[in-house]
Design an enzyme around this catalytic site. Structure first.
Site, mmCIF file in Angstrom:
data_model
loop_
_atom_site.group_PDB
_atom_site.id
_atom_site.type_symbol
_atom_site.label_atom_id
_atom_site.label_comp_id
_atom_site.label_asym_id
_atom_site.label_seq_id
_atom_site.Cartn_x
_atom_site.Cartn_y
_atom_site.Cartn_z
ATOM 1 C CB THR A 40 -0.937 -0.005 1.224
ATOM 2 O OG1 THR A 40 -1.771 -1.174 1.167
ATOM 3 C CG2 THR A 40 -1.826 1.217 1.253
ATOM 4 C CG HIS A 49 -5.825 12.747 5.106
ATOM 5 N ND1 HIS A 49 -6.823 13.094 4.223
ATOM 6 C CD2 HIS A 49 -5.235 11.637 4.586
ATOM 7 C CE1 HIS A 49 -6.844 12.228 3.216
ATOM 8 N NE2 HIS A 49 -5.885 11.342 3.413
ATOM 9 C CB VAL A 173 5.375 -14.654 8.297
ATOM 10 C CG1 VAL A 173 4.963 -15.435 9.553
ATOM 11 C CG2 VAL A 173 6.546 -13.727 8.610
ATOM 12 C CE LYS A 250 -14.238 9.793 1.828
ATOM 13 N NZ LYS A 250 -13.528 8.877 2.738
ATOM 14 C CB ILE A 336 -2.692 0.968 8.908
ATOM 15 C CG1 ILE A 336 -2.408 0.214 10.211
ATOM 16 C CG2 ILE A 336 -2.258 2.419 9.037
ATOM 17 C CD1 ILE A 336 -3.113 0.741 11.428
ATOM 18 C CB SER A 338 -7.304 6.804 3.894
ATOM 19 O OG SER A 338 -7.304 8.206 3.998
ATOM 20 C CB CYS A 400 15.787 9.631 -15.980
ATOM 21 S SG CYS A 400 14.033 10.039 -16.076
ATOM 22 C CB CYS A 402 11.176 12.522 -18.325
ATOM 23 S SG CYS A 402 10.780 11.855 -19.955
ATOM 24 C CB CYS A 437 9.452 8.918 -22.151
ATOM 25 S SG CYS A 437 10.858 8.321 -21.192
#
Length: 475
Positions: A40, A49, A173, A250, A336, A338, A400, A402, A437
């Site tokens: 995540t 937040h 695990v 939402k 856990i 948001s 790189c 970009c 790119c």
């Protein structure tokens, strides 16, 4: 034998590890992936937040407020991208302005500083001229911010490792055996003996808990798809724009990223497969359609990629933090979702306090909470660039184009504590391949550098570990 084993090298697990490294404890972190921030923590909104949304009294509310407070000092110590850019909650119906006031009052009850204001349309447009004609009012959230989620996680992990925490990757695990005074974690590679287990396993936190405790939890994978736009339109909005929930749902957010892109999303769909990160045309269209409520025009020609992340939604709705009632020294930090990213520093602090109360450990007098990030060539002045190239000529070679990432940055990313071993690992530490790119020009060179630094064949280089090899050879 370890004093403490943390399962999960996401932002929560790494925040806990860093806090515990302040003490003389033998600690390790285990993760089934080959790098930190592989779940995540690698794919979310990157929002810090303010804390007006969680219900008062919940772990979400308490950890959100405290976590938000910790970010300024944490950035100063760990040198990761973070900015307090303020957030707005947008209202689209005069009848709903009262809901903005309800949010403001909830924020005050939670502990958000009382600097929030409700603005009318004209006042809101002065702040964000690109807003749609449907916006009638907004709630300001001055303490809201944006952060790079994986760079935050990497910074926490590196600093924990510098202060003595061991990280073991590629360890899934598979079984936990509860002994009288310790646990044995059986992984796909070896067994680990530990006195205390901290379960920060994200989407699989329920599985880990249910191996040990009779109090069962269920975590649902909630998929959110996002659309990322080129930096050319990154300044279209300067604040994070939330939609006040309507009868249609939402909504989605529109926000600049801390690296200068424009981001829209996420969708929200519960799925069974906890490894499903597929993006869909339906998801893309949903985001673009809902975002029209926020901004007048959507620069679709500037879309450079879309991606999906999975949130660990526990069916009861709140974070689960604490020791299992029937399993002494087994501590959960699961569900856990948001505002989990915002809350992670506070969760680390909270669990550190639990451990200190349990063990009364001596402080690590050698603890050093300062960590410096990789010098970013694109952000340096010409004088600073010249000095860096003089010190290390590889910083004079752009890999790189970009994102203006140099060979020196990539080699630094590989050589650092818990250094990159995959293309995605390089990408998250340097942004090589994250530009317009999307690795079209720099991928081959990145593979070459990785192979050279790791002393392996090019065909053995992977995108994210396991069987994600980028090159094949004919037999």
């Amino acid at each position: 034998m370890f004093d403490i084993t943390i399962i999960g090298a996401g932002v929560t697990g790494c925040a806990i590890a860093r806090e515990l490294s302040r003490y003389k404890l033998n600690i390790c972190v285990v993760d089934k992936e080959v790098d930190v921030a592989s779940g995540t923590s690698k794919a979310n909104s990157g929002i810090v937040h303010a804390g007006e949304d969680p219900m008062p009294g919940t772990f979400k509310a308490k950890m959100n407020i405290r976590g938000n407070e910790l970010f300024d000092k944490l950035q100063e110590e760990l040198d990761f991208p973070f900015k307090r850019n303020e957030s707005l909650v947008l209202c689209f119906d005069e009848k709903d302005i009262c809901k903005l006031e309800e949010l403001r009052q909830r924020g005050i009850e939670n502990g958000v500083p009382d600097t929030m204001k409700i603005l009318n349309r004209e006042e809101t447009l002065k702040l964000e001229p690109s807003l749609s004609d449907k916006v009638v009012a907004a709630l300001t959230l001055p303490t809201g911010g944006i952060v790079c989620p994986y760079e935050l996680t990497i910074a926490l992990a590196e600093n924990a490792n510098m202060n003595g925490v061991d990280f073991f990757f590629g360890r899934e695990v598979q079984e936990i055996e509860k002994r009288e005074d310790h646990y044995i974690l059986k992984t796909n590679r070896e067994s680990i003996k530990t006195n205390i287990v901290i379960n920060a396993a994200g989407l699989y936190g329920d599985k880990i808990n249910n191996m040990v405790s009779n109090k069962k939890y269920e975590i649902i994978a909630r998929k959110g798809e996002y659309v990322l736009f080129d930096k050319a339109v990154g300044s279209m909005v300067s604040r994070t724009l939330f939609q006040l929930p309507t009868k249609m749902g939402k909504g989605v957010l529109v926000t600049p990223t801390v690296d200068g892109n424009l981001l829209m999303g996420p969708t929200s769909v519960d799925i069974e497969d906890k490894d499903n990160l597929e993006t869909t045309m339906e998801g893309l269209n949903t985001i673009l359609d809902k975002a029209k409520l926020t901004v007048k025009e959507i620069p679709t020609r500037q879309i450079i990629t879309s991606f999906a992340g999975l949130r660990a939604h526990e069916v009861n709705g709140d974070f689960i933090i604490g020791e299992a009632e029937d399993a002494k020294n087994f501590i959960n930090a699961i569900g856990i979702e948001s505002p989990g990213l915002t809350s992670a520093p506070a969760i680390g602090e909270y669990i550190k306090d639990m451990i200190v109360e349990k063990l009364n450990p001596k402080k690590n007098e050698n603890f050093n909470g300062i960590r410096k990030s990789i010098p970013k060539f694109r952000e340096l002045s010409n004088e600073e660039r010249k000095a860096l190239i003089k010190k290390d000529p590889s910083y004079g070679k752009i890999v790189c184009r970009c994102e203006t990432v140099t060979e020196g940055e990539i080699r630094n990313a590989i050589r650092r504590p818990l250094g990159a071993t995959t293309i995605d690992g390089i990408k998250r530490r340097t942004r090589a391949g994250m530009g317009r790119c999307q690795s079209g020009f720099c991928l081959n060179r990145a593979v070459d550098i990785l192979a050279e630094e790791l002393n392996v064949a090019r065909k053995d280089i992977t995108k994210f570990g396991s069987d994600s090899n980028l090159l094949m050879e004919n037999e």
